[in-house]
Scaffold this active site. Sequence first.
Site, PDB file in Angstrom:
ATOM      1  N   LEU A  14      36.869  43.733  47.490  1.00  0.00           N
ATOM      2  CA  LEU A  14      38.257  43.299  47.609  1.00  0.00           C
ATOM      3  C   LEU A  14      38.304  41.975  46.865  1.00  0.00           C
ATOM      4  O   LEU A  14      37.333  41.208  46.889  1.00  0.00           O
ATOM      5  CB  LEU A  14      38.623  43.069  49.075  1.00  0.00           C
ATOM      6  CG  LEU A  14      38.883  44.310  49.941  1.00  0.00           C
ATOM      7  CD1 LEU A  14      39.041  43.908  51.409  1.00  0.00           C
ATOM      8  CD2 LEU A  14      40.138  45.038  49.479  1.00  0.00           C
ATOM      9  N   ASP A  15      39.424  41.683  46.212  1.00  0.00           N
ATOM     10  CA  ASP A  15      39.550  40.408  45.505  1.00  0.00           C
ATOM     11  C   ASP A  15      39.397  39.255  46.497  1.00  0.00           C
ATOM     12  O   ASP A  15      39.611  39.431  47.696  1.00  0.00           O
ATOM     13  CB  ASP A  15      40.929  40.296  44.841  1.00  0.00           C
ATOM     14  CG  ASP A  15      41.127  41.346  43.761  1.00  0.00           C
ATOM     15  OD1 ASP A  15      40.118  41.862  43.248  1.00  0.00           O
ATOM     16  OD2 ASP A  15      42.289  41.633  43.445  1.00  0.00           O
ATOM     17  N   LYS A  16      39.105  38.074  45.955  1.00  0.00           N
ATOM     18  CA  LYS A  16      38.916  36.908  46.831  1.00  0.00           C
ATOM     19  C   LYS A  16      40.148  36.677  47.721  1.00  0.00           C
ATOM     20  O   LYS A  16      40.023  36.368  48.905  1.00  0.00           O
ATOM     21  CB  LYS A  16      38.635  35.674  45.966  1.00  0.00           C
ATOM     22  CG  LYS A  16      38.295  34.453  46.775  1.00  0.00           C
ATOM     23  CD  LYS A  16      37.948  33.274  45.904  1.00  0.00           C
ATOM     24  CE  LYS A  16      37.797  32.042  46.764  1.00  0.00           C
ATOM     25  NZ  LYS A  16      37.717  30.817  45.981  1.00  0.00           N
TER      26      LYS A  16
ATOM     27  N   LYS B 165      47.202  45.008  41.767  1.00  0.00           N
ATOM     28  CA  LYS B 165      47.925  43.873  41.169  1.00  0.00           C
ATOM     29  C   LYS B 165      48.387  44.225  39.754  1.00  0.00           C
ATOM     30  O   LYS B 165      49.504  43.912  39.356  1.00  0.00           O
ATOM     31  CB  LYS B 165      47.021  42.638  41.123  1.00  0.00           C
ATOM     32  CG  LYS B 165      46.781  42.044  42.489  1.00  0.00           C
ATOM     33  CD  LYS B 165      45.819  40.879  42.390  1.00  0.00           C
ATOM     34  CE  LYS B 165      45.419  40.404  43.758  1.00  0.00           C
ATOM     35  NZ  LYS B 165      44.164  39.675  43.741  1.00  0.00           N
TER      36      LYS B 165
END
Length: 236
Positions: free
Chosen positions: A103-105, A189
């Site tokens: 998962l992205d930061k 995104k």
Amino acid sequence: MERLDKLLAATGRWSRREVKGLVKAGRVLVDGIPAAAPEQKLDPALSRVLVDGEEAVLRKYTYVMMNKPAGVLSATEDTRQETVLDLLPPELRRQGLFPVGRLDKDSEGLLLLTNDGELAHRLLSPKRHVDKVYYIRTDMPLTEEDREAFARGIILADGTVCLPAGLELLGDGREALVTLHEGKFHQIKRMSASRGAAVCRLKRLSMGTLVLDETLSPGEFRLLTGEEVTKIGGKP
Ligand code: URA
């Protein structure tokens, strides 16, 4: 056959040193007999281990569900930034766990950590198309046309072709549920940006049969239940 101390430490409840103390004090029974030594070997599928009279669930592999908080890296280590492994106690950190899929930061939600490489491979294999569901919030409302574009499969600005994805609009369209069958870099995104909306919040809710336990606050974690392990295809 596995070592008793390794199996008990894998439950995340005791360190190997603590297991040594428990065994010495006669508080660990293997098939009804006080354990002889922490190094004693046993087959976790066949033997029953009691600690202070309570049965310990023994598994060869460890499966942890975390509600990843925003601001932490989905990595095993980093020289400067905090990682999801840093949120685990030492007994679990020592077991070679790694996050299954990133998962992205700034993303939150369901993260599975395991040392079962075979399961990780299966869950991440593009051929298996394991569904992942995300809650998103965007700066602009997404619309019915966006839903259709997601369903057809979005082509990103750099030409990357995304598989058809689900988009279920919630409320005025600034919130939605996205279902992906693959995992490309920053995929939601970028898909959203291609439709003119920036994602302000992204939280993974499920991965295949595994659903985020909403009683876990961000940063909290727990071991998977036996049923969850079996359903996701881990080794019981
Ligand atoms: N898509 C993204 O853009 N980010 C994530 O963390 C997961 C899916």
